[in-house]
Design an enzyme around this catalytic site. Structure first.
Site, PDB file in Angstrom:
ATOM      1  CG  HIS A 125      26.459  12.838 -17.961  1.00 32.90           C
ATOM      2  ND1 HIS A 125      25.883  14.065 -18.196  1.00 32.90           N
ATOM      3  CD2 HIS A 125      25.447  11.996 -17.697  1.00 32.90           C
ATOM      4  CE1 HIS A 125      24.567  13.954 -18.071  1.00 32.90           C
ATOM      5  NE2 HIS A 125      24.274  12.711 -17.773  1.00 32.90           N
ATOM      6  CG  ASP A 203      30.784  14.589 -13.445  1.00 32.69           C
ATOM      7  OD1 ASP A 203      30.279  14.451 -14.580  1.00 32.69           O
ATOM      8  OD2 ASP A 203      30.146  14.359 -12.398  1.00 32.69           O
ATOM      9  CD  GLN A 206      26.471   8.012 -11.444  1.00 35.48           C
ATOM     10  OE1 GLN A 206      26.287   7.310 -10.455  1.00 35.48           O
ATOM     11  NE2 GLN A 206      25.495   8.390 -12.216  1.00 35.48           N
ATOM     12  CE  LYS A 229      23.332  11.744 -11.458  1.00 40.67           C
ATOM     13  NZ  LYS A 229      22.427  10.842 -12.207  1.00 40.67           N
ATOM     14  CB  CYS A 369      23.596  11.724 -20.793  1.00 38.25           C
ATOM     15  SG  CYS A 369      21.865  12.035 -20.683  1.00 38.25           S
TER      16      CYS A 369
HETATM   17  C1  LIG Z   1      28.860  11.236 -14.322  1.00 41.05           C
HETATM   18  C2  LIG Z   1      27.668  12.163 -14.407  1.00 41.05           C
HETATM   19  N1  LIG Z   1      27.877  13.495 -14.554  1.00 41.05           N
HETATM   20  C3  LIG Z   1      26.844  14.372 -14.621  1.00 41.05           C
HETATM   21  C4  LIG Z   1      25.533  13.928 -14.561  1.00 41.05           C
HETATM   22  C5  LIG Z   1      24.403  14.958 -14.635  1.00 41.05           C
HETATM   23  O1  LIG Z   1      23.739  14.983 -13.397  1.00 41.05           O
HETATM   24  P1  LIG Z   1      22.412  15.880 -13.303  1.00 41.05           P
HETATM   25  O2  LIG Z   1      22.816  17.271 -13.684  1.00 41.05           O
HETATM   26  O3  LIG Z   1      21.961  15.747 -11.861  1.00 41.05           O
HETATM   27  O4  LIG Z   1      21.430  15.263 -14.272  1.00 41.05           O
HETATM   28  C6  LIG Z   1      25.270  12.554 -14.413  1.00 41.05           C
HETATM   29  C7  LIG Z   1      23.829  12.066 -14.357  1.00 41.05           C
HETATM   30  N2  LIG Z   1      23.688  10.743 -14.886  1.00 41.05           N
HETATM   31  C8  LIG Z   1      22.507  10.237 -15.232  1.00 41.05           C
HETATM   32  C9  LIG Z   1      21.277  10.804 -15.221  1.00 41.05           C
HETATM   33  O5  LIG Z   1      20.383   9.829 -15.662  1.00 41.05           O
HETATM   34  N3  LIG Z   1      21.051   8.684 -15.982  1.00 41.05           N
HETATM   35  C10 LIG Z   1      22.369   8.904 -15.713  1.00 41.05           C
HETATM   36  O6  LIG Z   1      23.266   8.096 -15.861  1.00 41.05           O
HETATM   37  C11 LIG Z   1      26.353  11.651 -14.328  1.00 41.05           C
HETATM   38  O7  LIG Z   1      26.153  10.330 -14.170  1.00 41.05           O
END
Ligand SMILES: Cc1ncc(COP(=O)(O)O)c(CNc2co[nH]c2=O)c1O
Length: 412
Positions: A125, A203, A206, A229, A369
């Site tokens: 990401h 990371d 997910q 999430k 992303c």
């Molecule tokens: C693997 C992964 N890493 C980091 C992030 C960043 O998380 P955040 O800082 O809470 O935004 C996401 C968010 N993924 C997604 C956010 O919206 N659609 C997605 O797939 C992710 O899926």
């Protein structure tokens, strides 16, 4: 404990009763983006603002005591949830992105030098790519990417080659891809890095919401994830750091609460973890996060994972039968999370998502992303359905029916 009682779970999520698009039941399949919230989370936030709203850690009045206790109770729950040795290793951030940036700005700036290598992967990401681009450009260091095969699995021979260069100083990889669903061989990745004395950031955005995660068993140095999430509110993330590294890291955000004493030209910083929590935190949502952790603990992460393997297998089988479909990522539901990215013929994913929405089905379309991965897949975008504890096979059937309708409409 047996399989999840999904119908009982669904009753805890008021939003799932919603009708959309002129009376169609909402079929929410965008959980990799953000998940829905059980009433217990919503009530916890409402209860805080209604009954004990206060700033924390400093005042001595009763409201502040109650708010501080609730806030710190969340830290205890999270430490237990990921099996951290100590609450001192749990830092609250705004999200996964900020957690990874904290490592890049604090640990990274102090430890990465010219010509060093940082290893990431093609499936990352942006929040696990851009901070490392900024750092390596600033330091004259270099990013190395572990490639991903057409089957959705990482090319581990490339990883070994990078490690053998002797120049790698950090490995930072997703535990699960938000596009392919691929569950990376994180234990092997960490073992190989540790054989060379290299720290690893996982990371977990997910993976922590979808499977049992034990940071001591994994033995990673850093791990980042987000509350939103995993049934929690937006605006709360967690950075786990092994104490022995955290103690040596310079602070990230300077300000109130992260200090013990401030003089004109010098400051004594606060103890761990407060040294890394400057300013008034997102108190209400941290308290709401505790209710999300309680909810998941009551279900059990093993059962969450079992449910997702079951529904993902069903979805993969049914999507694979749709004429003209291309599915990205491992076809074996054991090797992936509940994320299914796909394209159908040359229907643009945005057009497809629009038709799905006409049927009340909420999926994501775009680059997610993960534009490095889109380049690798040689696509501009994909459609993506992603599942969680409250999704049912009947919802997958509605999703498939809408896909078939889209195929008919576009004459694929
Ligand atoms: C693997 C992964 N890493 C980091 C992030 C960043 O998380 P955040 O800082 O809470 O935004 C996401 C968010 N993924 C997604 C956010 O919206 N659609 C997605 O797939 C992710 O899926």
């Amino acid at each position: 404990k047996g399989a999840l009682n999904v119908e009982k779970i669904r009753k805890d999520f008021p939003i799932l009763k919603r009708k959309v698009m002129g009376g169609k039941p909402l079929v929410y399949l965008d959980n990799a983006a953000t998940t829905q919230k059980p009433l217990a989370v919503i009530d916890a936030i409402h209860d805080y603002y209604t009954n004990y709203n206060s700033n924390i850690h400093r005042a001595v009045h009763q409201l502040a005591e109650e708010a501080t206790k609730a806030y710190e109770d969340t830290r205890v729950k999270i430490a237990k949830f990921i099996n951290a040795r100590s609450t001192d290793e749990i830092i609250f951030t705004r999200n996964t992105t900020e957690a990874i940036n904290l490592v890049a700005y604090s640990w990274g700036r102090a430890n990465i030098k010219k010509d060093d290598r940082i290893v990431i992967t093609e499936i990352e990401h942006h929040s696990n790519i851009v901070p490392w681009q900024i750092l390596t450009q600033e330091k004259g260091a270099k990013l190395e990417y572990i490639g991903v095969g057409d089957d959705g699995y990482l090319k581990m021979h490339e990883y070994k080659k990078y490690l053998d260069s002797g120049k790698v100083k950090l490995v930072s990889v997703s535990h699960m891809s938000n596009v392919l669903g691929t569950i990376t061989p994180i234990n092997e990745i960490i073992k190989m890095a540790h054989e060379k004395g290299i720290p690893v950031l996982v990371d977990g955005a997910q993976s922590v919401p979808h499977m049992p995660v034990d940071v001591q068993k994994m033995d990673c140095e850093f791990m980042a994830f987000s509350a939103h999430k995993m049934l929690g509110p937006t605006g709360v993330g967690v950075l786990y750091v092994k104490r022995e590294l955290l103690e040596k890291m310079p602070p990230f955000m300077g300000g109130g609460d992260m200090i013990k004493e401030v003089h004109k030209y010098e400051t004594r910083y606060n103890d761990l973890p407060y040294k890394f929590e400057g300013g008034t935190p997102n108190i209400a949502d941290v308290i709401g996060f505790a209710a999300a952790i309680d909810y998941l603990e009551k279900i059990g992460m093993d059962r969450v994972r079992e449910h997702e393997i079951d529904i993902t297998k069903y979805a993969l089988d049914r999507v694979a039968q749709v004429k003209g479909v291309t599915i990205y990522g491992p076809m074996n539901a054991i090797d992936r999370g509940g994320v299914v990215s796909f394209n159908i013929g040359d229907i643009h994913p945005h057009d497809l998502a629009t038709i799905m929405n006409d049927h009340g089905v909420a999926i994501r379309s775009g680059h997610h992303c993960a534009q490095v991965l889109m380049e690798r897949l040689d696509v501009a975008a994909t459609s993506r359905a992603s599942f969680y504890i409250y999704n049912t096979k009947e919802e997958v059937d509605v999703f498939i029916e809408a896909l078939s309708e889209a195929r008919r409409l576009f004459k694929i």
